[in-house]
Scaffold this motif. Sequence first.
Motif, PDB file in Angstrom:
ATOM      1  N   ALA A  37       0.873  -1.199  -0.068  1.00  0.00           N
ATOM      2  CA  ALA A  37       0.049   0.052  -0.047  1.00  0.00           C
ATOM      3  C   ALA A  37       0.927   1.253  -0.069  1.00  0.00           C
ATOM      4  CB  ALA A  37      -0.892   0.057   1.266  1.00  0.00           C
ATOM      5  N   GLU A  38       0.783   1.947  -0.936  1.00  0.00           N
ATOM      6  CA  GLU A  38       1.367   3.295  -1.181  1.00  0.00           C
ATOM      7  C   GLU A  38       0.146   4.255  -1.480  1.00  0.00           C
ATOM      8  OE1 GLU A  38       4.481   3.519  -3.947  1.00  0.00           O
ATOM      9  OE2 GLU A  38       6.000   2.177  -2.896  1.00  0.00           O
ATOM     10  N   GLY A  39      -0.399   4.948  -0.391  1.00  0.00           N
ATOM     11  CA  GLY A  39      -1.767   5.826  -0.608  1.00  0.00           C
ATOM     12  C   GLY A  39      -2.853   5.199  -1.382  1.00  0.00           C
ATOM     13  N   SER A  40      -2.900   5.719  -2.567  1.00  0.00           N
ATOM     14  CA  SER A  40      -4.015   5.028  -3.578  1.00  0.00           C
ATOM     15  C   SER A  40      -3.522   4.087  -4.700  1.00  0.00           C
ATOM     16  CB  SER A  40      -4.856   6.178  -4.395  1.00  0.00           C
ATOM     17  OG  SER A  40      -3.952   6.665  -5.130  1.00  0.00           O
ATOM     18  N   ILE A  41      -2.129   3.609  -4.260  1.00  0.00           N
ATOM     19  CA  ILE A  41      -1.357   2.722  -5.357  1.00  0.00           C
ATOM     20  C   ILE A  41      -1.326   1.545  -4.602  1.00  0.00           C
ATOM     21  CG2 ILE A  41       0.779   2.639  -6.542  1.00  0.00           C
ATOM     22  CD1 ILE A  41      -0.696   4.817  -7.643  1.00  0.00           C
ATOM     23  N   LYS A  42      -1.370   0.360  -5.365  1.00  0.00           N
ATOM     24  CA  LYS A  42      -1.123  -0.924  -4.889  1.00  0.00           C
ATOM     25  C   LYS A  42       0.216  -1.381  -5.722  1.00  0.00           C
ATOM     26  CE  LYS A  42      -5.034  -3.650  -6.754  1.00  0.00           C
ATOM     27  NZ  LYS A  42      -6.161  -4.373  -6.298  1.00  0.00           N
ATOM     28  N   ILE A  43       0.781  -2.284  -5.260  1.00  0.00           N
ATOM     29  CA  ILE A  43       1.940  -2.801  -6.086  1.00  0.00           C
ATOM     30  C   ILE A  43       1.899  -4.157  -6.296  1.00  0.00           C
ATOM     31  CG2 ILE A  43       4.629  -3.205  -6.319  1.00  0.00           C
ATOM     32  CD1 ILE A  43       4.743  -0.387  -4.927  1.00  0.00           C
ATOM     33  N   LEU A  44       1.884  -4.603  -7.654  1.00  0.00           N
ATOM     34  CA  LEU A  44       1.549  -6.063  -7.774  1.00  0.00           C
ATOM     35  C   LEU A  44       2.889  -6.452  -8.617  1.00  0.00           C
ATOM     36  CD1 LEU A  44      -1.911  -5.868  -9.203  1.00  0.00           C
ATOM     37  CD2 LEU A  44      -1.364  -6.522  -6.820  1.00  0.00           C
ATOM     38  N   LYS A  45       3.606  -7.774  -8.218  1.00  0.00           N
ATOM     39  CA  LYS A  45       4.829  -8.312  -8.628  1.00  0.00           C
ATOM     40  C   LYS A  45       4.538  -9.730  -9.553  1.00  0.00           C
ATOM     41  CE  LYS A  45       7.487  -5.761  -5.639  1.00  0.00           C
ATOM     42  NZ  LYS A  45       8.772  -5.777  -4.748  1.00  0.00           N
ATOM     43  N   ALA A  86      18.208 -20.063 -26.295  1.00  0.00           N
ATOM     44  CA  ALA A  86      18.007 -18.878 -25.626  1.00  0.00           C
ATOM     45  C   ALA A  86      17.375 -18.937 -24.194  1.00  0.00           C
ATOM     46  CB  ALA A  86      17.178 -18.065 -26.438  1.00  0.00           C
ATOM     47  N   THR A  87      17.698 -18.200 -23.305  1.00  0.00           N
ATOM     48  CA  THR A  87      17.033 -18.573 -22.129  1.00  0.00           C
ATOM     49  C   THR A  87      17.014 -16.784 -21.589  1.00  0.00           C
ATOM     50  OG1 THR A  87      19.331 -18.235 -20.752  1.00  0.00           O
ATOM     51  CG2 THR A  87      18.267 -20.552 -21.418  1.00  0.00           C
ATOM     52  N   GLY A  88      16.503 -16.738 -20.288  1.00  0.00           N
ATOM     53  CA  GLY A  88      16.346 -15.275 -19.850  1.00  0.00           C
ATOM     54  C   GLY A  88      15.337 -15.482 -18.877  1.00  0.00           C
ATOM     55  N   ASN A  89      14.868 -14.149 -18.184  1.00  0.00           N
ATOM     56  CA  ASN A  89      13.896 -14.009 -17.076  1.00  0.00           C
ATOM     57  C   ASN A  89      13.203 -12.635 -17.303  1.00  0.00           C
ATOM     58  OD1 ASN A  89      15.654 -12.319 -15.543  1.00  0.00           O
ATOM     59  ND2 ASN A  89      16.975 -14.029 -14.959  1.00  0.00           N
ATOM     60  N   VAL A  90      12.108 -12.382 -16.571  1.00  0.00           N
ATOM     61  CA  VAL A  90      11.387 -11.238 -16.502  1.00  0.00           C
ATOM     62  C   VAL A  90      11.096 -10.872 -15.112  1.00  0.00           C
ATOM     63  CG1 VAL A  90       9.319 -10.395 -17.317  1.00  0.00           C
ATOM     64  CG2 VAL A  90      10.561 -11.738 -18.980  1.00  0.00           C
ATOM     65  N   ASN A  91      10.897  -9.653 -14.664  1.00  0.00           N
ATOM     66  CA  ASN A  91      10.287  -9.296 -13.534  1.00  0.00           C
ATOM     67  C   ASN A  91       9.486  -8.116 -13.709  1.00  0.00           C
ATOM     68  OD1 ASN A  91      11.304 -10.968 -11.113  1.00  0.00           O
ATOM     69  ND2 ASN A  91      13.446 -10.171 -12.189  1.00  0.00           N
ATOM     70  N   VAL A  92       8.040  -8.144 -13.522  1.00  0.00           N
ATOM     71  CA  VAL A  92       7.445  -7.149 -13.785  1.00  0.00           C
ATOM     72  C   VAL A  92       6.585  -6.560 -12.505  1.00  0.00           C
ATOM     73  CG1 VAL A  92       5.234  -6.246 -14.882  1.00  0.00           C
ATOM     74  CG2 VAL A  92       6.612  -7.964 -16.114  1.00  0.00           C
ATOM     75  N   GLU A  93       6.611  -5.236 -12.463  1.00  0.00           N
ATOM     76  CA  GLU A  93       5.930  -4.535 -11.292  1.00  0.00           C
ATOM     77  C   GLU A  93       4.842  -3.597 -11.559  1.00  0.00           C
ATOM     78  OE1 GLU A  93       8.399  -3.215  -7.372  1.00  0.00           O
ATOM     79  OE2 GLU A  93       7.814  -1.311  -8.541  1.00  0.00           O
ATOM     80  N   ILE A  94       3.652  -3.888 -11.328  1.00  0.00           N
ATOM     81  CA  ILE A  94       2.595  -2.993 -11.475  1.00  0.00           C
ATOM     82  C   ILE A  94       2.337  -2.229 -10.443  1.00  0.00           C
ATOM     83  CG2 ILE A  94       0.202  -2.846 -12.082  1.00  0.00           C
ATOM     84  CD1 ILE A  94       0.330  -5.579 -13.675  1.00  0.00           C
ATOM     85  N   LYS A  95       2.345  -0.864 -10.586  1.00  0.00           N
ATOM     86  CA  LYS A  95       1.960   0.099  -9.629  1.00  0.00           C
ATOM     87  C   LYS A  95       0.383   0.581 -10.011  1.00  0.00           C
ATOM     88  CE  LYS A  95       6.464   1.831  -8.313  1.00  0.00           C
ATOM     89  NZ  LYS A  95       7.282   2.878  -7.679  1.00  0.00           N
ATOM     90  N   GLU A  96      -0.645   0.006  -9.693  1.00  0.00           N
ATOM     91  CA  GLU A  96      -1.868   0.216  -9.923  1.00  0.00           C
ATOM     92  C   GLU A  96      -2.759   1.252  -9.009  1.00  0.00           C
ATOM     93  OE1 GLU A  96      -5.772  -2.817 -10.802  1.00  0.00           O
ATOM     94  OE2 GLU A  96      -4.693  -3.501  -9.221  1.00  0.00           O
ATOM     95  N   ASN A  97      -2.989   2.271 -10.026  1.00  0.00           N
ATOM     96  CA  ASN A  97      -3.719   3.349  -9.105  1.00  0.00           C
ATOM     97  C   ASN A  97      -5.047   2.970  -8.788  1.00  0.00           C
ATOM     98  OD1 ASN A  97      -4.932   5.820  -8.714  1.00  0.00           O
ATOM     99  ND2 ASN A  97      -3.404   6.950  -9.991  1.00  0.00           N
ATOM    100  N   ILE A  98      -5.484   3.080  -7.690  1.00  0.00           N
ATOM    101  CA  ILE A  98      -6.670   2.448  -7.081  1.00  0.00           C
ATOM    102  C   ILE A  98      -7.722   3.548  -7.594  1.00  0.00           C
ATOM    103  CG2 ILE A  98      -8.231   1.803  -5.063  1.00  0.00           C
ATOM    104  CD1 ILE A  98      -5.478   0.773  -4.182  1.00  0.00           C
ATOM    105  N   ASN A 103      -4.835   4.723 -15.254  1.00  0.00           N
ATOM    106  CA  ASN A 103      -3.435   5.305 -15.045  1.00  0.00           C
ATOM    107  C   ASN A 103      -2.378   4.330 -14.226  1.00  0.00           C
ATOM    108  OD1 ASN A 103      -1.320   7.105 -14.927  1.00  0.00           O
ATOM    109  ND2 ASN A 103      -2.394   8.636 -13.908  1.00  0.00           N
ATOM    110  N   ASN A 104      -2.015   3.368 -14.573  1.00  0.00           N
ATOM    111  CA  ASN A 104      -1.222   2.515 -14.137  1.00  0.00           C
ATOM    112  C   ASN A 104       0.057   2.560 -14.488  1.00  0.00           C
ATOM    113  OD1 ASN A 104      -3.322   1.171 -12.484  1.00  0.00           O
ATOM    114  ND2 ASN A 104      -4.218   0.990 -14.490  1.00  0.00           N
ATOM    115  N   THR A 105       1.334   2.583 -13.724  1.00  0.00           N
ATOM    116  CA  THR A 105       2.769   2.326 -14.318  1.00  0.00           C
ATOM    117  C   THR A 105       3.169   1.010 -13.935  1.00  0.00           C
ATOM    118  OG1 THR A 105       2.949   4.812 -13.527  1.00  0.00           O
ATOM    119  CG2 THR A 105       4.915   3.328 -13.992  1.00  0.00           C
ATOM    120  N   THR A 106       3.611   0.597 -14.913  1.00  0.00           N
ATOM    121  CA  THR A 106       4.455  -0.846 -14.845  1.00  0.00           C
ATOM    122  C   THR A 106       5.648  -0.722 -15.331  1.00  0.00           C
ATOM    123  OG1 THR A 106       2.176  -1.999 -15.705  1.00  0.00           O
ATOM    124  CG2 THR A 106       4.171  -3.297 -15.744  1.00  0.00           C
TER     125      THR A 106
END
Length: 183
Positions: A37-45, A86-98, A103-106
Amino acid sequence: MNSKNNKFLILIIAGTCTVSACNSSGTVNTGLGSITAEGSIKILKFKGDFTPIVEPTPTPAPTTSPPPGPTPMPTATPTPVPPSNATGNVNVEIKENITNINNNTTIFNINVQNISSEITQTTVEAEDGSSPTVIVLPNGTINNHTVNLNKEQVNLIKSEKAIIKVKTKNHPNGEIKCKLNKQ
């Protein structure tokens, strides 16, 4: 209980209101992944590992007897493209504006190794191919690439039905892919 030192996250999902106590960093683990929880933002990973895309083996054309007359010129047989290492990995963080769901930042972090040829496109798509490309990302390894997503794009990633696909000159339909799963 001193309410000044306690953090709470109120989730409203499909009309249900749930109040959960956050740990000292403001994080709650839910069925939607780890949420901070960051104010009206929730962070999903979300995260995932790339695997090679197995291309179907082409079916050989049926052989027929040549027509009478001059011998036709032989046609070139396409050289099969070897499977990818080929190989690799991904990390994604969604900062969802509640308060403003459109208006969401990923933030995307993508690391790939041993690609067979030049990368032509990196995309986020629906795993079953039911929707067009959701997001086109920069090619190659990317660190902290920020994208603003709309509600439909966020929901696709949250549903765990999104894949990231890396397309190359040798593999124009995709050399490697990664299914995004919540952390």
